[in-house]
Design an enzyme around this catalytic site. Structure first.
Site, PDB file in Angstrom:
ATOM      1  CG  ASP A  61      32.357   5.686  97.876  1.00  0.00           C
ATOM      2  OD1 ASP A  61      32.132   6.292  96.808  1.00  0.00           O
ATOM      3  OD2 ASP A  61      33.400   5.050  98.077  1.00  0.00           O
ATOM      4  CG  ASP A 117      28.489   7.717  94.788  1.00  0.00           C
ATOM      5  OD1 ASP A 117      28.739   6.498  94.749  1.00  0.00           O
ATOM      6  OD2 ASP A 117      29.346   8.566  95.092  1.00  0.00           O
ATOM      7  NE  ARG A 145      26.758   0.335  88.577  1.00  0.00           N
ATOM      8  CZ  ARG A 145      27.635   0.669  89.518  1.00  0.00           C
ATOM      9  NH1 ARG A 145      28.718   1.358  89.200  1.00  0.00           N
ATOM     10  NH2 ARG A 145      27.443   0.322  90.780  1.00  0.00           N
ATOM     11  CG  ASP A 152      32.990   8.274  94.340  1.00  0.00           C
ATOM     12  OD1 ASP A 152      32.286   8.326  95.360  1.00  0.00           O
ATOM     13  OD2 ASP A 152      33.626   7.255  94.009  1.00  0.00           O
ATOM     14  CG  ASP A 181      35.861   7.886  98.040  1.00  0.00           C
ATOM     15  OD1 ASP A 181      34.895   8.147  98.779  1.00  0.00           O
ATOM     16  OD2 ASP A 181      35.773   7.159  97.036  1.00  0.00           O
TER      17      ASP A 181
END
Length: 232
Positions: A64, A67, A72, A85, A89
């Site tokens: 997590d 990614d 970025r 994402d 989660d």
């Protein structure tokens, strides 16, 4: 004139480039898919193979943090990736909490509340962010709660809270098994639980703040839209 002709194709190519991209195949999104596969594997092994489950679940959670950095670094930030994402989660945490509710029936109501709080607060936050025109749910306005700003503005703080929160739940999961373990192993687990437990509690407080802040933002948007509608 020749110089203009040589520049024109480059301009066209630069405009056509993004259109040829496949958001579903962005590197951070591929990492997101691997997280889902690992989480699914962890759920499969969860009832009877705690060690395998722990490894797969932990790797999924650790990815997590990867990614976002990949998004970025490769300039591949996307709304789809952000939602993927967030959904991953929420689903993985909810599934683990469902198991804990079964493993600790006396605390089932607590785990059910944690699921509801986690899902609702993050959904409200994501929805209010998108509605207000924010480019990311991690972009917190200056008018928002200072705790929420501190939480989302520092990636290290964000990772520490999320990691400790998940680790506490994983420890509870491991402690639900009566497998043979050394005294040292039990001491380590209980020590980690003592450290991560307060952080987990703090994460729930942040979720409450997040829910309240998102509710306030949505209510303000409603009022602005009603005022604009009356003027028209």
């Amino acid at each position: 004139m020749p110089s203009k002709n040589t520049k024109a194709p480059a301009t066209v190519a630069s405009k056509q480039g993004p259109a040829d991209e496949n958001v579903f195949l962005f590197i951070p999104n591929l990492i997101g898919y691997s997280r889902i596969i690992l989480a699914a594997g962890a759920l499969y092994f969860m009832p009877e193979h705690p060690k395998t489950c722990m490894v797969m679940y932990s790797v999924s959670c650790l990815l997590d943090a990867v990614d976002g950095q990949a998004a970025r670094y490769y300039d591949q930030c996307s709304k789809f990736g952000a939602v993927l994402d967030m959904v991953t989660d929420r689903c993985t945490t909810a599934c683990l909490l469902c198991y804990l509710a079964i493993a600790y029936p006396s605390y089932a109501l607590v785990f059910q509340f944690l699921i509801a709080l986690d899902v609702s607060s993050h959904y409200m936050h994501m929805y209010s962010s998108l509605t207000s025109g924010a480019t990311s749910h991690k972009k917190i306005s200056e008018s928002s709660n200072f705790i929420l700003r501190a939480y989302y503005s520092n990636n290290n703080v964000l990772f520490a809270f999320c990691f400790a929160n998940e680790l506490f739940f994983v420890i509870l999961y491991l402690l639900s098994f009566n497998f043979q373990s050394s005294t040292f192993g039990k001491v380590v687990l209980y020590s980690l639980a003592a450290v991560t437990g307060p952080v987990c509690a703090g994460k729930q407080i942040i979720n409450c703040i997040q829910f309240a802040n998102a509710s306030k933002s949505l209510a303000e948007i409603d009022l602005e839209e009603r005022k604009a509608a009356k003027k028209n």
